[in-house]
Write an enzyme that holds these catalytic residues in place. Structure first.
Site, PDB file in Angstrom:
ATOM      1  N   LYS A   1      -1.809  -0.468  -2.720  1.00  0.00           N
ATOM      2  CA  LYS A   1      -1.512   0.873  -2.242  1.00  0.00           C
ATOM      3  C   LYS A   1      -0.058   1.229  -2.554  1.00  0.00           C
ATOM      4  CE  LYS A   1      -5.362   0.536   0.863  1.00  0.00           C
ATOM      5  NZ  LYS A   1      -6.188   1.562   0.224  1.00  0.00           N
TER       6      LYS A   1
ATOM      7  N   ASP B   1      -1.141  -4.751  10.106  1.00  0.00           N
ATOM      8  CA  ASP B   1      -1.625  -4.438   8.769  1.00  0.00           C
ATOM      9  C   ASP B   1      -0.791  -3.258   8.256  1.00  0.00           C
ATOM     10  OD1 ASP B   1      -2.915  -3.481   6.535  1.00  0.00           O
ATOM     11  OD2 ASP B   1      -4.884  -3.289   7.466  1.00  0.00           O
TER      12      ASP B   1
ATOM     13  N   TRP C   1      -9.398   1.597   9.512  1.00  0.00           N
ATOM     14  CA  TRP C   1      -9.013   0.247   9.124  1.00  0.00           C
ATOM     15  C   TRP C   1      -8.936  -0.688  10.323  1.00  0.00           C
ATOM     16  CZ3 TRP C   1      -9.247  -2.227   4.713  1.00  0.00           C
ATOM     17  CH2 TRP C   1      -9.461  -1.451   3.578  1.00  0.00           C
TER      18      TRP C   1
END
Lengths: 371, 371
Positions: A206, A182, A108
């Site tokens: 999520k 993040d 990510w």
């Protein structure tokens, strides 16, 4: 309500399992929210009904995470990958070409770096690529540049299964740049030290639930820096000035997120989610470490994610049999990300301890039968 | 299912009323979709269950609108206001500063013009500002520039209540630029002449339902033109290459939209929606024109929207009484947009004829009591 009970345990990395009481309430209110004659999906975002839903969601979220008053809470769209562009468009200005330092700890953060390079002089301040993404580079080794517009970290790498136990203290490293974190896949599973943060963002799909909603927390002094090419709908200043209603927000996703916030609060808040995350993940990691090699996790002890646990069978030719048996045992979506292979169990807030117990029980049984 | 029946009629301009059978099915499937043990909101977007939902939604949408094979169907995020930036970032390239001509017919196209000016030499090719937005400027009067990257129209102005009965034929005007049409608030209420279109987009939250989903139809030859600063998540080429799965799509909104598409198909398709739109809007406009001045609509006959009908009471001091009585009669969200005032009745596909009959009945009664 038409549903089989008990439901299977769903270990998807996202979109992911939701608390059953949240789904039941959403189903019950689908045609008529609180007697107003409309379902939530049918409400004008400017009407008093939806405004109350929106305000309540923001207030509960602020309470759960103890968000200070100098942070704006924005409900946006575009997910983590959208935010990878939205962050530099907002923070790398006012001129293009600002410096952005990204700590690469997995898939990510690597994507965040690549996207930031469209808007800024973005570089990896550190990377764990060379060690197979098994550990998080020590903050003392990060190559942070003086005057960087911001430093980006991904505090939980969903694909690789690495997690920072706390946000890094940039000030202690002598860095005065704001930190962007993040937190998509572990938000609401632990507290956030806001004194270390400039911007925190999280795709909701999520650890909260519905896809199509992005939570963004922006420190007040970081507004007003957007590049001229930043779309109005994604300009933090514009979104903040309109209370997340510059464009029509993803109303139903906000409603469901609000129900999840209430559920977290009723369970005991983030402190209780933190305690459960430790308990659930320890159960699985302890078995992985003690199973004698039939399964294993490759991440360093200090960097292991409590939310996403990738693991591998010693004999990978058994992968299909493992997954088929898991499905039969009511354990869903355990296949690992295609870039990593193997298995992955995501243990988000909505995953009960009983789900992890069932998983470990199945793993033991499978190992006994195939060991 | 816990719901009062019959439900009130909801005239919101968006997010807006949904077909009751769609809401009932969504509620029933909330905890378990087709026996898979997961609700739709909990499914990985990469799993076979959601992929089947996604593919079915695209296929039904293509069938309903007879979308030719050289158009890509993209499910995106950010709504119409997001798309106002996303369109020029995709089409005004490959160099910045391309020419963009916008036909200004109301609030929405005016916003599109302002946002396009961030990325392009964008100008109003025509404007109905001077005539109080009561008519659509005749295509023959549009000042279209040779070599424009695209020409933008809003084919239904939700706030002002104007609608183009068909997309303009740019070729017949001697213009070779592609047409971009914002069809947000009348999509699926009439056919689209794809031979006239380059890009068609629509926020789903008006005539389809859930907010947070944008439908984008892009002609194949218009891919690959994005400006370098276009975020990957909003680059039509990237989104098309990944089948709308570059980032996690708004899965639940896509599911509900798919249910709406099936409902439209079962009702008789777009042809039947077209017939009903004509019938419903005629009922209301005929009364407005024949009521002797107690109410009136200010839009020219040829430009009147079948979806959004703004109207005004002759005596505006009665507005609050009108709205309060309407609510009591089960007629919701009739207040006009704050920039226009008065009332607005949105008659989207999901609004039954009975709702318009009830509205006209109430209006007659109110006029009799206050005339």
């Amino acid at each position: 309500m038409p549903t089989a009970n008990p439901r299977p345990f769903n270990f998807s990395a996202g979109p992911a399992t939701l608390p059953e009481p949240v789904l039941r309430q959403a189903a019950e209110e689908m045609l008529d929210w609180h007697g107003c004659g409309m379902g939530v999906m049918e409400m004008s975002h400017r009407g008093k009904e939806f405004i109350s839903i929106h305000e309540q969601a923001v207030a509960t979220l602020r309470e759960l995470l103890a968000v200070p008053s100098n942070f704006h809470v924005l409900f946006m769209q575009g997910g983590g990958l959208g935010e990878n562009a939205i962050v530099p468009m907002n923070l790398a200005g006012p001129q293009p070409g600002g410096l952005v330092d990204v700590v690469v700890t997995g898939s990510w953060s690597k994507k965040s770096l690549a996207e930031a390079q469209r808007y800024a002089d973005a570089r990896a301040a550190a990377s764990n690529d060379a060690d197979g993404r098994s550990a998080i580079p020590a903050p003392g080794t990060w190559q942070l540049r003086e005057g960087a517009a911001y430093v980006h970290v991904c505090s939980n790498e969903t694909i690789d299964g690495l997690e920072m136990a706390e946000l890094p203290d940039l000030a202690a490293l002598g860095c005065r740049s704001p930190l962007v974190a993040d937190c998509s896949s572990h938000i609401l599973s632990r507290t956030i030290d806001w004194s270390r943060a400039g911007v925190v963002f999280a795709g909701a799909q999520k650890n909260i639930g519905p896809a199509g909603l992005t939570l963004v927390f922006v420190r007040d002094d970081l507004l007003g820096r957007a590049l001229p090419i930043c779309p109005s709908a994604f300009d933090y200043s514009v979104v903040a000035a309109h209370g997340s209603m510059f464009n029509t927000p993803p109303t139903y996703a906000i409603y469901v997120a609000g129900l999840v916030f209430e559920w977290v609060k009723a369970q005991g808040g983030v402190a209780e989610m933190d305690r459960r995350a430790a308990e659930k993940s320890a159960l699985l990691y302890n078995y992985l470490d003690d199973c004698g090699g039939f399964y294993r996790n490759r991440v360093a002890l200090t960097a292991r994610s409590r939310m996403n646990v990738p693991f591998f069978l010693h004999n990978e030719s058994l992968n299909d049999a493992f997954l088929a048996g898991a499905r039969e045992a009511g354990l869903l979506q355990l296949k690992g990300h295609k870039s990593v292979g193997g298995m992955r169990a995501s243990l988000y807030n909505a995953m009960p301890l009983a789900g992890v117990q069932a998983l470990v029980g199945y793993m033991k049984d499978f190992a006994r039968r195939h060991g």
